[in-house]
Design a protein around this motif. Structure first.
Motif, PDB file in Angstrom:
ATOM      1  N   THR A 232       0.825  -1.209   0.000  1.00 35.05           N
ATOM      2  CA  THR A 232       0.000   0.000   0.000  1.00 35.05           C
ATOM      3  C   THR A 232       0.856   1.254   0.000  1.00 35.05           C
ATOM      4  O   THR A 232       0.608   2.209  -0.753  1.00 35.05           O
TER       5      THR A 232
ATOM      6  N   ARG B 117       2.399   1.743  -3.344  1.00 34.85           N
ATOM      7  CA  ARG B 117       1.436   2.237  -4.337  1.00 34.85           C
ATOM      8  C   ARG B 117       1.247   3.737  -4.215  1.00 34.85           C
ATOM      9  O   ARG B 117       1.340   4.470  -5.206  1.00 34.85           O
ATOM     10  N   TYR B 118       1.002   4.232  -3.010  1.00 36.58           N
ATOM     11  CA  TYR B 118       0.782   5.667  -2.849  1.00 36.58           C
ATOM     12  C   TYR B 118       2.051   6.468  -3.115  1.00 36.58           C
ATOM     13  O   TYR B 118       1.987   7.581  -3.648  1.00 36.58           O
TER      14      TYR B 118
ATOM     15  N   SER C 227      -6.519   0.954   4.479  1.00 37.52           N
ATOM     16  CA  SER C 227      -6.083   1.963   3.527  1.00 37.52           C
ATOM     17  C   SER C 227      -5.644   3.197   4.304  1.00 37.52           C
ATOM     18  O   SER C 227      -5.663   3.217   5.531  1.00 37.52           O
TER      19      SER C 227
END
Length: 800
Positions: free
Chosen positions: A588, A591-592, A666
């Motif tokens: 995660t 990805r960001y 998230s």
């Protein structure tokens, strides 16, 4: 694949230093003379425009001079733009030598080099200033010419030349008719002599071939291409859906426009090949080709939209009778347009009298008025028929029949309103003697109508083509979906976005054509040049090419971020031995981080540096702090959860009166699946600021507790052994920690027992406890052990 990505990375990152150095050398050796030459040409062109402006008295002449002035301005600006980098490089070279101190002496070589550089810099600066001055003079001259055109055009439209009902106008025409006929006969003899001399010198082979080619284009080839398009649209290989009809309409439009125009071009080209066209008729030949293209375009637009013989392929919402009549009237308008352009060109070439030109304009205006009135009558009859059909449908609906869908005819109302206003204005202007205004109004009405119909057709075609091209079940869509891994919904969204983009482009082109239709082509050139040079926002210049490169870089960066995340999730992280929660946190964050880097890369491609982003962030910090406080808090809390990991994916937590398994974390929220299989979405700040119970943190075990009572006279040792055997026989109960049985209390003739056993996970507690209770009831019943509660009540009945 890797080579392709590397090439895109190199393109997005910019040119290599060696390439930039080579470009600089080329600019010094080649671009500077060309730039100076463009500035000199702009100055000469500007001087020629000033000289020609003294004798300019016609709209066509002023339009030509305006276009030349605008071209001179563009040449001057292009020359300045080419010289500006060289001037900046020269300033950088001089700056490397450092400032010359007052009274100091330099080494002879450095002084000589400084002198050469300053001389070159002075020449470049003079050229740049001259180019800017010429560009400003050309802009001012173009503005003054446009003002002259506007004033002259307004005066021409408002000039009263006489009504066709007035005998004075016809008397003047009768007086000038013999002279005009003599001029036309002289022009005819000149054309005949030129053709005779050309045939005598070169033969009639080339003109005959031109005429034969024109006949082949107009008759057999045009019919065959139309039939081929209809067969192709009706075949099984044609795309399904609305694209069959719109694609056929566009095909018929292209065939009906290009072939007649190419036929006229073939005839004119054959005559010019043998010099059979005299100089005075050169402009007439050009107008013949242009008029053929224009009139064929008008007729083709009507034919592809109306299709009177095939109602199922018709795009216009009219019935068969209206379609046949409207097509005939549209062909009449096309023929009138062709004749008008050709007759006016012949009148200019023959230099006929002004009264003949005025009377010709009046007759043409009346012809357009008659055609428009006939079209309005046809539309009115269509509207009445639809109103009668709607009334009968309402009567059938009142009688109990199903009410059909009523067809909307809003475009008919607008067309009728515009047509009535145009006819009224043109008739009044003609009767009052303002023939130029009447002709202008009718021609613009026809032109705007044709333009609106064409843009509407192209909008439908672009929408159908985009949706079919990127449909999940189309051939191209399947290939794209299998090669890129896109979902069908994503492919459909891409089709909708492509359709929207094409429709916006078509609307802009339609507006540009509308501007050119009213004679402001120079303004259109200015808009195009301004769009090409870029839009300046503050001190930042945004060019279309930069926007395209930034979009490409953003898509590439997001694609690389997605590939990196898939590689981490599917290849690298499973080999590290980390648990699912850590792997999710790493993927995660990656990805960001990739999204942020892609956005920064795209902004850098636009020329927006990090210092400007810092200024923007500082300017927006106060607004973000107040307006996005909750979102920022949840975002920071999400980062804390991913880094500190007080809870992770797979944990069983209890928050408030809800408990469940964490399925996804998230940066804004956490998804928890509760016992009824629903999903509880909790903001991350709730997991950071409030007390939660993590049932599975650090591999915690589950504890099963059994509480019950037996009578005081029960063999407690037997019950204890029964419980220990029951725990040992259950596969879910752990041996370590060992199960335990305790006497909780002895009161009221009852022995309260409290038993504990451990299972591998808190998730197994409820099911294991239920199974143990079932087993306890079975075994105590078999061994005759009574289970009682503290509230046992025994009722004794006395029979006496």
């Amino acid at each position: 694949m890797r080579a392709w990505l590397l090439a895109l990375l190199l393109v997005g990152a910019g040119p290599w230093p060696c390439a930039a150095l080579a470009a600089g050398n080329v600019a010094d050796e080649v671009d500077l003379p060309q730039a100076r030459q463009r500035i000199e040409q702009a100055g000469d062109a500007l001087q020629a425009v000033r000289l020609g402006l003294d004798d300019a008295d016609a709209q066509e002449t002023l339009r030509t001079l305006s276009e030349r002035a605008q071209q001179a301005r563009r040449d001057a600006e292009a020359g300045v733009q080419a010289l500006q980098p060289a001037l900046e490089r020269m300033d950088a070279r001089i700056a490397q030598l450092g400032p010359l101190q007052e009274g100091a002496t330099e080494e002879r070589g450095i002084a000589r080099q400084r002198g050469v550089l300053e001389q070159q810099r002075s020449q470049l600066d003079a050229d740049v200033k001259r180019g800017r001055l010429l560009a400003e003079e050309a802009r001012q001259l173009g503005d003054s010419i446009e003002k002259m055109r506007t004033q002259q055009f307004g005066a021409q439209l408002g000039r009263k030349v006489g009504s066709p009902l007035s005998p004075v106008l016809w008397r003047k025409f009768a007086d000038s008719l013999p002279g005009d006929l003599q001029r036309i006969r002289a022009l005819y003899r000149q054309a005949g002599n030129a053709l005779h001399d050309a045939v005598a010198a070169h033969g009639a082979k080339v003109p005959s071939l031109g005429v034969l080619l024109a006949l082949l284009l107009v008759l057999p080839l045009q019919f065959w291409l139309r039939r081929f398009g209809r067969r192709r649209a009706a075949s099984a290989q044609a795309p399904a859906g609305r694209l069959r009809r719109t694609g056929l309409a566009v095909w018929l439009l292209l065939v009906g426009t290009l072939l007649p125009g190419l036929a006229a071009l073939a005839v004119v080209g054959g005559l010019r090949a043998v010099s059979a066209i005299p100089p005075r008729l050169e402009s007439v030949a050009d107008v013949l080709v242009t008029a053929t293209f224009v009139s064929a375009f008008i007729a083709a637009v009507a034919a592809c939209l109306l299709v009177p013989r095939r109602p199922s392929w018709r795009l216009a919402n009219v019935d068969d009778a209206s379609a046949r009549r409207l097509l005939a009237l549209a062909r009449g308008a096309a023929a009138l347009t062709w004749a008008t352009l050709l007759l006016r060109a012949l009148a200019r070439a023959a230099r006929t009298s002004q009264v003949s030109a005025v009377l010709l304009d009046g007759l043409v205006a009346l012809g357009y008025v008659a055609l428009i009135m006939a079209m309005l009558v046809t539309l009115t009859r269509l509207h009445r028929r639809r109103a009668a059909d709607a009334m009968r449908a309402e009567q059938r609906a009142d009688a109990g029949a199903a009410k059909p869908l009523r067809l909307r005819s809003g475009w008919l109302v607008l067309a009728r309103l515009g047509g009535h206003l145009t006819v009224l204005a043109a008739l009044l202007a003609t009767l009052l003697g303002y023939l130029n205004f009447a002709l202008f109004a009718t021609q613009q009405m026809v032109g705007v109508t044709v333009l609106v119909l064409v843009v509407s057709l192209l909008l439908k075609f672009a929408d159908d083509l985009s949706l079919w091209l990127l449909a999940p079940d189309s051939g191209f869509g399947r290939v794209l979906r299998l090669s890129t891994g896109l979902q069908p919904a994503q492919l459909e969204q891409a089709g909708v976005l492509l359709s929207a983009l094409l429709r916006v482009v078509l609307v802009l082109l339609g507006l540009a054509a509308l501007v050119a239709l009213f004679g402001n082509a120079s303004a259109l050139y200015d808009w195009t040049a301004a769009l090409g040079s870029g839009l300046k926002i503050g001190d930042q210049l945004l060019k279309p090419s930069s926007l395209l490169w930034a979009a490409l870089v953003l898509v590439l960066g997001l694609g690389l971020a997605r590939i990196l995340q898939q590689w981490l999730v599917g290849t690298y992280l499973p080999k590290t031995g980390l648990d699912a929660g850590v792997r999710n946190s790493v993927s995660t964050v990656a990805r960001y981080l990739g999204i942020v880097l892609a956005v920064l890369w795209a902004l850098a491609t636009l020329g927006i540096g990090f210092e400007k982003l810092a200024l923007l962030a500082s300017a927006l910090s106060v607004g973000i702090g107040f307006g996005l406080q909750a979102i920022t808090q949840n975002f920071v809390s999400g980062l804390i959860l991913l880094a500190e990991r007080p809870v992770k994916i797979g944990d069983w937590i209890k928050i408030g009166d809800q408990e469940g398994d964490i399925r996804r974390i998230s940066v804004r929220s956490t998804e928890i699946q509760v016992g009824d299989r629903s999903t509880l979405i909790v903001p991350n700040s709730e997991l950071i600021t409030k007390t939660i119970r993590n049932m599975t943190m650090a591999g915690a075990l589950g504890r099963v507790q059994l509480q019950f009572s037996v009578p005081l006279n029960t063999d407690v040792a037997q019950v204890r052994q029964l419980l220990l055997d029951m725990f040992a026989g259950h596969e879910g109960v752990l041996d370590d920690p060992a199960p335990s049985v305790f006497i909780d209390s002895i009161a009221g003739g009852l022995v309260a027992l409290n038993c504990f056993a451990y299972v591998s996970s808190p998730r197994n507690v409820y099911g294991t406890r239920s199974e143990l209770l079932f087993e306890l009831l079975r075994r105590t019943a078999e061994q005759g052990i009574a289970l009682v509660t503290p509230t046992d009540i025994h009722l004794v009945r006395d029979d006496q």
